[in-house]
Design an enzyme around this catalytic site. Structure first.
Site, PDB file in Angstrom:
ATOM      1  N   HIS A   1     -27.656 -32.014 -49.458  1.00 24.23           N
ATOM      2  CA  HIS A   1     -26.290 -32.469 -49.730  1.00 24.23           C
ATOM      3  C   HIS A   1     -25.523 -32.802 -48.457  1.00 24.23           C
ATOM      4  O   HIS A   1     -24.453 -33.427 -48.521  1.00 24.23           O
ATOM      5  CB  HIS A   1     -25.529 -31.395 -50.535  1.00 24.23           C
ATOM      6  CG  HIS A   1     -24.672 -31.955 -51.615  1.00 24.23           C
ATOM      7  ND1 HIS A   1     -24.090 -33.204 -51.558  1.00 24.23           N
ATOM      8  CD2 HIS A   1     -24.286 -31.427 -52.814  1.00 24.23           C
ATOM      9  CE1 HIS A   1     -23.382 -33.424 -52.652  1.00 24.23           C
ATOM     10  NE2 HIS A   1     -23.490 -32.371 -53.429  1.00 24.23           N
TER      11      HIS A   1
ATOM     12  N   ASP B   1     -25.331 -37.835 -51.253  1.00 26.40           N
ATOM     13  CA  ASP B   1     -24.287 -37.557 -52.232  1.00 26.40           C
ATOM     14  C   ASP B   1     -24.894 -37.403 -53.624  1.00 26.40           C
ATOM     15  O   ASP B   1     -25.923 -38.024 -53.943  1.00 26.40           O
ATOM     16  CB  ASP B   1     -23.255 -38.680 -52.252  1.00 26.40           C
ATOM     17  CG  ASP B   1     -22.464 -38.758 -50.953  1.00 26.40           C
ATOM     18  OD1 ASP B   1     -22.320 -37.709 -50.290  1.00 26.40           O
ATOM     19  OD2 ASP B   1     -22.005 -39.855 -50.607  1.00 26.40           O
TER      20      ASP B   1
END
Length: 426
Positions: free
Chosen positions: A398, A402
């Protein structure tokens, strides 16, 4: 008679020390030239250390799990002639009896697991047998040890016919077959209480895997995304291609189709085919698609790399996946074949469950996990039909990827697999 000293070799790539994973000999053993003496573990692969001479082992220079410097004394062998011993080479004495604690990486993944539901046969009056001391741990792969446990066999009583006396599945079968001619033990023996324990030292490949998994989960911000895929059409295409070309080109599994889907999807999502250097804070996106294919071996998970998957046909990918998997399982994969991936594909095949949460193969930023195919009733155009369904359980970093991009990427793979003609339309 003289003494020939073998030092820890320089394996290259600037490696200054390696881990002694397993001895294949003990003090007093007679060895011949090219016989494997020990396995050592680098950061990337297991390496065999062969003997350059004939002779008798008189001293071992370390214990399994010990990290040894390149150039340190590994083993001393008594040989005819003067030998090569120098005063500085004399090793510290060690106990004469060495007990191997890790399986040799060359062991092939066993293909005969014991049925979990089968009752445990009574381990009495069976053979062929061999007498070992109660604390002596015979050589055997993890799969063989589990098989013996499921069958209720004391492994130390089974004569091993493999290299260095390694116990094989065939030895367990011979042990049971001999016992079938004897009277059966009472049924109660299958329900006897057990109080045995086994301690397994975490060394060699298993320790490297543990370190990498811990490092990955501590450094990366993992998140997972699961998508359901209808694989009916692509399974029909696979069956058709195997029927038409299987005899001449080889059988296709689902994996080369998945590799092709990754290649095509990455054209629109290049941020997934990347490595993240979190120390330098640099993301490197790569044009070449080097797909790591997670492969289970007796010593744990290994990830051989299908290089330049973007330039391979289905059958080329299938052949390379098979070659690399066999090399990894047999302990023959080179360091180059086990490094350099840009994205990883992991599959548990028929054991793939419904959902999994794969751990990233750092410094990569994406890993695509494949779950098992099941037939389920689905509603298609208002009608309930039976379809072959499969989940993709994938994980991402992450810090780099995204959530929306991860979802779109997996949905792109879904579209390609559900409409397999699009895999080949340019």
């Amino acid at each position: 008679m003289g003494t020939h000293v073998i030092k820890m070799p320089d394996i290259g790539e600037g490696i200054a020390e390696v881990e002694l994973s397993q001895w294949h000999v003990k003090v007093g053993d007679l060895v011949v030239e090219d016989q494997v003496l020990a396995d050592v573990m680098t950061d990337k692969a297991m390496v065999d250390i062969p003997s350059p001479v004939h002779g008798k082992v008189i001293a071992l220079g370390g214990q399994p799990g010990e990290v040894m410097a390149v150039g340190s004394v590994l083993i001393s062998i008594e040989v005819e002639g003067a030998g090569n011993l120098k005063e500085s080479d004399k090793p510290a004495p060690v106990a004469a009896k060495e007990t191997p604690v890790a399986p040799k990486v060359e062991a092939v993944v066993e293909s005969k697991p014991a049925a979990a539901a089968a009752p445990r046969p009574a381990p009495v009056c069976q053979g062929p047998m061999v007498a070992r001391e109660a604390d002596e741990r015979p050589l055997a792969s993890p799969a063989v040890r589990k098989h013996a446990l499921d069958l209720g066999i004391q492994l130390r009583l089974v004569r091993g016919t493999g290299p260095a006396g390694r116990v094989l599945h065939e030895d367990l079968e011979a042990y049971l077959a001999q016992g079938q001619s004897n009277a059966s033990a009472p049924l109660a023996a299958a329900y006897a209480q057990r109080n045995d324990e086994e301690q397994i030292q975490v060394i060699g490949m298993r320790r490297k895997i543990a370190q990498r998994m811990q490092d990955a989960t501590q450094r990366a911000a993992h998140f997972s995304y699961v998508e359901e895929i209808d694989v009916t059409a692509i399974e029909e295409l696979r069956a058709h291609l195997n029927e038409k070309h299987g005899a001449s080109r080889g059988k296709l599994t689902l994996l080369p189709f998945l590799v092709r889907a990754l290649v095509v999807a990455l054209r629109d999502f290049p941020q997934m085919n990347a490595r993240y250097d979190d120390e330098a804070q640099v993301i490197t996106r790569l044009g070449a698609v080097h797909v790591g294919v997670a492969t289970q071996s007796d010593v744990g998970l290994m990830v051989p790399v299908v290089r330049h998957a973007e330039a391979r046909s289905l059958w080329d990918s299938a052949a390379e996946i098979s070659r690399l998997a066999n090399a990894a399982r047999n302990g023959k994969a080179s360091r180059d074949e086990l490094s350099g991936s840009t994205i990883t594909l992991t599959s548990l095949g028929a054991l793939g469950g419904i959902v999994s949460t794969p751990v990233l193969n750092l410094p990569e930023v994406a890993i695509v996990g494949v779950n098992k195919i099941v037939e389920r009733p689905m509603v298609v155009k208002g009608q309930v039909v039976i379809r072959k369904m499969m989940n993709l359980s994938s994980s991402f970093d992450h810090r780099v990827v995204d959530g929306m991009d991860a979802a779109l990427f997996i949905q792109a793979i879904r579209g390609l697999l559900e409409q397999p003609a699009t895999l080949f339309v340019e």
